[in-house]
Design a protein around this motif. Structure first.
Motif, PDB file in Angstrom:
ATOM      1  N   VAL A 224       0.863  -1.167   0.000  1.00 40.44           N
ATOM      2  CA  VAL A 224       0.000   0.000   0.000  1.00 40.44           C
ATOM      3  C   VAL A 224       0.901   1.219   0.000  1.00 40.44           C
ATOM      4  O   VAL A 224       1.544   1.519   1.000  1.00 40.44           O
TER       5      VAL A 224
ATOM      6  N   VAL B 286       1.508   5.038   0.090  1.00 41.95           N
ATOM      7  CA  VAL B 286       0.807   6.211   0.589  1.00 41.95           C
ATOM      8  C   VAL B 286       1.793   7.364   0.565  1.00 41.95           C
ATOM      9  O   VAL B 286       2.945   7.191   0.903  1.00 41.95           O
TER      10      VAL B 286
ATOM     11  N   SER C  63       2.744  -0.710   3.425  1.00 40.79           N
ATOM     12  CA  SER C  63       2.224  -1.592   4.457  1.00 40.79           C
ATOM     13  C   SER C  63       2.302  -3.015   3.942  1.00 40.79           C
ATOM     14  O   SER C  63       1.824  -3.320   2.864  1.00 40.79           O
TER      15      SER C  63
ATOM     16  N   CYS D 268     -16.508   2.096   9.756  1.00 45.08           N
ATOM     17  CA  CYS D 268     -16.673   0.963   8.840  1.00 45.08           C
ATOM     18  C   CYS D 268     -17.996   0.233   9.007  1.00 45.08           C
ATOM     19  O   CYS D 268     -18.256  -0.740   8.303  1.00 45.08           O
TER      20      CYS D 268
ATOM     21  N   LYS E  67     -11.074  -4.242   4.338  1.00 45.39           N
ATOM     22  CA  LYS E  67     -10.415  -3.150   3.602  1.00 45.39           C
ATOM     23  C   LYS E  67     -10.560  -1.834   4.353  1.00 45.39           C
ATOM     24  O   LYS E  67      -9.612  -1.056   4.447  1.00 45.39           O
ATOM     25  N   CYS E  68     -11.726  -1.577   4.900  1.00 42.94           N
ATOM     26  CA  CYS E  68     -11.975  -0.360   5.655  1.00 42.94           C
ATOM     27  C   CYS E  68     -11.086  -0.315   6.900  1.00 42.94           C
ATOM     28  O   CYS E  68     -10.492   0.715   7.219  1.00 42.94           O
TER      29      CYS E  68
ATOM     30  N   VAL F   8      -8.168  -1.848   7.439  1.00 44.33           N
ATOM     31  CA  VAL F   8      -6.773  -1.646   7.031  1.00 44.33           C
ATOM     32  C   VAL F   8      -6.540  -0.177   6.675  1.00 44.33           C
ATOM     33  O   VAL F   8      -5.563   0.434   7.103  1.00 44.33           O
ATOM     34  N   GLU F   9      -7.458   0.397   5.918  1.00 41.77           N
ATOM     35  CA  GLU F   9      -7.355   1.812   5.533  1.00 41.77           C
ATOM     36  C   GLU F   9      -7.428   2.712   6.762  1.00 41.77           C
ATOM     37  O   GLU F   9      -6.684   3.691   6.877  1.00 41.77           O
TER      38      GLU F   9
ATOM     39  N   ARG G 283      -4.104   2.456   8.679  1.00 44.94           N
ATOM     40  CA  ARG G 283      -3.057   3.127   7.896  1.00 44.94           C
ATOM     41  C   ARG G 283      -3.183   4.645   8.010  1.00 44.94           C
ATOM     42  O   ARG G 283      -2.207   5.344   8.299  1.00 44.94           O
ATOM     43  N   ASN G 284      -4.387   5.169   7.808  1.00 40.69           N
ATOM     44  CA  ASN G 284      -4.598   6.615   7.892  1.00 40.69           C
ATOM     45  C   ASN G 284      -4.324   7.149   9.295  1.00 40.69           C
ATOM     46  O   ASN G 284      -3.734   8.216   9.459  1.00 40.69           O
TER      47      ASN G 284
END
Length: 180
Positions: free
Chosen positions: A11, A13, A34, A66, A77-78, A80-81, A84-85
């Motif tokens: 990923v 970013v 990631s 999520c 996916k939500c 993980v995002e 990460r954010n």
């Protein structure tokens, strides 16, 4: 029996990293990747594991952001995002420079669990400098309470690992200007 598999989620970013210290206006784009390593555990029906790895759990834990996603894949996916954010927003990007780390790729590995009440617990990290370990642990401990994961209909503790990879580029500071 324990089976191991490696799942690579590359990923990329972009984050802005102030290269001249203390958030001056001059910034440098940095790439964060990631990668996830997961251990899949097979268990006897009678044996209850103390935790289930994130990629093996039937219903992943998730944040309130999520909850509108209905499938496990969408929530995964939500999640993980979201992680990460959160990490990008909260991590002190000045720290590697303040520590005087040399240019190049740096890795911080952090693992944690989300328990049956949705709290982040057992945060453990590994990095080339103790202050990087403390910083990533601080960031992870700032995560909110989650809706806990479920496996085979039962609420369970879920383990998650997050490798953070960043690059420190060489730079030269001359007055208020920087050169690459």
């Amino acid at each position: 029996m324990v089976l191991k598999t490696k799942v690579n989620l590359l990923v990329a970013v972009s984050i802005l990293l102030a290269m001249s210290g203390f958030g001056n206006a001059q910034e440098k784009e940095t790439k964060v990747e990631s990668t996830e390593e997961v251990e899949i555990v097979e268990v006897d029906a009678e044996q209850e594991p103390e935790f289930i790895p994130f990629n093996a759990v039937n219903e992943v834990p998730y944040s309130e952001e999520c909850e509108n996603y209905k499938t496990n894949e969408e929530r995964k996916k939500c999640f993980v995002e979201f992680i990460r954010n959160h990490t990008i927003r909260k991590f002190n990007t000045d720290l590697p420079r303040e520590l005087g780390l040399s240019a190049g790729k740096k890795r911080i590995f952090v693992g944690f669990k989300i328990d049956v009440t949705g709290n982040v617990v057992d945060v453990k990290s590994r990095a080339e400098h103790e202050d990087l370990e403390k910083e990533i642990e601080r960031v992870i401990n700032l995560l909110p309470k989650f809706i806990p994961g479920k496996h085979k209909g039962k609420v369970v503790t879920v383990a998650y690992s997050l490798p953070v990879i960043f690059t420190i580029e060489e730079y030269e500071v001359k007055g208020d200007k920087q050169k690459n």
